[in-house]
Scaffold this motif. Sequence first.
Motif, PDB file in Angstrom:
ATOM      1  N   ILE A  88       0.871  -1.175   0.000  1.00  0.00           N
ATOM      2  CA  ILE A  88       0.000   0.000   0.000  1.00  0.00           C
ATOM      3  C   ILE A  88       0.906   1.221   0.000  1.00  0.00           C
ATOM      4  CG2 ILE A  88      -1.800   1.303   1.191  1.00  0.00           C
ATOM      5  CD1 ILE A  88      -2.643  -1.302   2.569  1.00  0.00           C
ATOM      6  N   TYR A  89       0.807   2.006  -1.065  1.00  0.00           N
ATOM      7  CA  TYR A  89       1.556   3.255  -1.154  1.00  0.00           C
ATOM      8  C   TYR A  89       0.729   4.347  -0.482  1.00  0.00           C
ATOM      9  CZ  TYR A  89       4.680   1.146  -4.612  1.00  0.00           C
ATOM     10  OH  TYR A  89       5.597   0.346  -5.245  1.00  0.00           O
ATOM     11  N   ILE A  90       1.320   5.004   0.512  1.00  0.00           N
ATOM     12  CA  ILE A  90       0.638   6.082   1.229  1.00  0.00           C
ATOM     13  C   ILE A  90       1.369   7.392   0.929  1.00  0.00           C
ATOM     14  CG2 ILE A  90       0.028   7.022   3.491  1.00  0.00           C
ATOM     15  CD1 ILE A  90      -1.543   4.512   2.999  1.00  0.00           C
ATOM     16  N   SER A  91       0.655   8.337   0.347  1.00  0.00           N
ATOM     17  CA  SER A  91       1.231   9.670   0.127  1.00  0.00           C
ATOM     18  C   SER A  91       0.399  10.680   0.918  1.00  0.00           C
ATOM     19  CB  SER A  91       1.237  10.024  -1.364  1.00  0.00           C
ATOM     20  OG  SER A  91      -0.070  10.003  -1.893  1.00  0.00           O
ATOM     21  N   TYR A  92       1.090  11.670   1.467  1.00  0.00           N
ATOM     22  CA  TYR A  92       0.438  12.671   2.303  1.00  0.00           C
ATOM     23  C   TYR A  92       0.790  14.067   1.793  1.00  0.00           C
ATOM     24  CZ  TYR A  92      -0.426  15.775   6.226  1.00  0.00           C
ATOM     25  OH  TYR A  92      -0.856  16.813   7.001  1.00  0.00           O
ATOM     26  N   LYS A  93      -0.202  14.936   1.775  1.00  0.00           N
ATOM     27  CA  LYS A  93       0.014  16.321   1.369  1.00  0.00           C
ATOM     28  C   LYS A  93      -0.697  17.251   2.354  1.00  0.00           C
ATOM     29  CE  LYS A  93       0.492  15.304  -3.553  1.00  0.00           C
ATOM     30  NZ  LYS A  93       1.755  15.915  -3.919  1.00  0.00           N
ATOM     31  N   GLN A  94      -0.045  18.372   2.635  1.00  0.00           N
ATOM     32  CA  GLN A  94      -0.669  19.395   3.463  1.00  0.00           C
ATOM     33  C   GLN A  94      -1.456  20.328   2.552  1.00  0.00           C
ATOM     34  OE1 GLN A  94       3.037  20.754   5.368  1.00  0.00           O
ATOM     35  NE2 GLN A  94       2.124  20.174   7.314  1.00  0.00           N
ATOM     36  N   ILE A  95      -2.718  20.513   2.876  1.00  0.00           N
ATOM     37  CA  ILE A  95      -3.562  21.403   2.084  1.00  0.00           C
ATOM     38  C   ILE A  95      -3.141  22.849   2.350  1.00  0.00           C
ATOM     39  CG2 ILE A  95      -5.934  22.183   1.686  1.00  0.00           C
ATOM     40  CD1 ILE A  95      -6.833  19.367   2.592  1.00  0.00           C
ATOM     41  N   GLY A  96      -3.010  23.604   1.283  1.00  0.00           N
ATOM     42  CA  GLY A  96      -2.596  25.002   1.417  1.00  0.00           C
ATOM     43  C   GLY A  96      -2.387  25.621   0.059  1.00  0.00           C
ATOM     44  N   ALA A  97      -1.572  26.669   0.017  1.00  0.00           N
ATOM     45  CA  ALA A  97      -1.339  27.396  -1.227  1.00  0.00           C
ATOM     46  C   ALA A  97      -0.713  26.493  -2.289  1.00  0.00           C
ATOM     47  CB  ALA A  97      -0.443  28.599  -0.960  1.00  0.00           C
ATOM     48  N   GLN A  98       0.235  25.642  -1.874  1.00  0.00           N
ATOM     49  CA  GLN A  98       0.902  24.759  -2.831  1.00  0.00           C
ATOM     50  C   GLN A  98      -0.002  23.599  -3.255  1.00  0.00           C
ATOM     51  OE1 GLN A  98       4.624  23.198  -1.430  1.00  0.00           O
ATOM     52  NE2 GLN A  98       5.006  22.008  -3.273  1.00  0.00           N
ATOM     53  N   ASN A  99      -0.845  23.135  -2.355  1.00  0.00           N
ATOM     54  CA  ASN A  99      -1.734  22.007  -2.622  1.00  0.00           C
ATOM     55  C   ASN A  99      -3.179  22.421  -2.386  1.00  0.00           C
ATOM     56  OD1 ASN A  99       0.322  19.972  -3.170  1.00  0.00           O
ATOM     57  ND2 ASN A  99       0.815  20.114  -0.990  1.00  0.00           N
ATOM     58  N   ASN A 100      -3.791  22.925  -3.435  1.00  0.00           N
ATOM     59  CA  ASN A 100      -5.190  23.347  -3.364  1.00  0.00           C
ATOM     60  C   ASN A 100      -6.088  22.122  -3.166  1.00  0.00           C
ATOM     61  OD1 ASN A 100      -7.852  23.746  -5.094  1.00  0.00           O
ATOM     62  ND2 ASN A 100      -7.252  25.731  -4.285  1.00  0.00           N
ATOM     63  N   PHE A 101      -7.057  22.232  -2.262  1.00  0.00           N
ATOM     64  CA  PHE A 101      -7.922  21.096  -1.938  1.00  0.00           C
ATOM     65  C   PHE A 101      -8.645  20.561  -3.171  1.00  0.00           C
ATOM     66  CE2 PHE A 101     -12.137  19.501  -0.499  1.00  0.00           C
ATOM     67  CZ  PHE A 101     -11.690  18.356   0.129  1.00  0.00           C
ATOM     68  N   ASP A 102      -9.237  21.443  -3.966  1.00  0.00           N
ATOM     69  CA  ASP A 102      -9.966  20.999  -5.161  1.00  0.00           C
ATOM     70  C   ASP A 102      -9.045  20.284  -6.150  1.00  0.00           C
ATOM     71  OD1 ASP A 102     -12.323  22.027  -4.169  1.00  0.00           O
ATOM     72  OD2 ASP A 102     -12.110  23.957  -5.190  1.00  0.00           O
ATOM     73  N   THR A 103      -7.811  20.758  -6.270  1.00  0.00           N
ATOM     74  CA  THR A 103      -6.847  20.126  -7.174  1.00  0.00           C
ATOM     75  C   THR A 103      -6.473  18.738  -6.680  1.00  0.00           C
ATOM     76  OG1 THR A 103      -5.942  22.285  -7.776  1.00  0.00           O
ATOM     77  CG2 THR A 103      -4.583  20.363  -8.269  1.00  0.00           C
TER      78      THR A 103
END
Length: 199
Positions: A88-103
């Motif tokens: 199982i590949y788990i990737s995590y991103k912090q939502i913010g300016a660099q990572n827009n939630f809708d994107t």
Amino acid sequence: MSKIAASFFFIALVFFYACNSSFTPKPTGYFKIDFPSKKYQLFQEPGYPYSFEYPVYARITKDSTFFGETTENPWWINIDFPQFSGRIYISYKQIGAQNNFDTLIRDAFTLTGKHTSKAYSIDDSLLVNPYNVEGVFFKVGGDVATANQFFLTDSSRHFLRGALYFDATPNEDSLNIVNQFLMEDVKHLINSFTWRKQP
């Protein structure tokens, strides 16, 4: 009787005998797999923004590269199932300016949609676990690299995506029994998943 006539007679005798014998083709079979007992342990490493329970027959390794590039944060992991050549590949991103939630949401659906050439179905379903973690689970039917994918989010700070892969040629029939077994573990992971406050 000449040798040619005797040979012809023998071949004809074998041919007629073979035509009258019953033949039952054997169905394709697969190796018997011995599954371990279900037992879980807690993943709650210091500094990680999430925790969950995973099987004792799995091991967690830190994922430090993504297609040869460094991961954008240190909280990407792999959950390996050596006995089944699964991960199982788990990737995590912090939502913010660099990572827009809708994107992030759109990308999750796009990544799953890349299987459409091999898949005969893609079903997505909303989920909410006992800790009010929300997300979407994808079930992909067909001979695809990953039949089970999901993402979990709190819609404001955290976004985590998971995908179960096998180190084998995609074959839905042969992988089905292992997929079903590991799906119980994926569901347990999701149902035990919580976000953690970071220091």
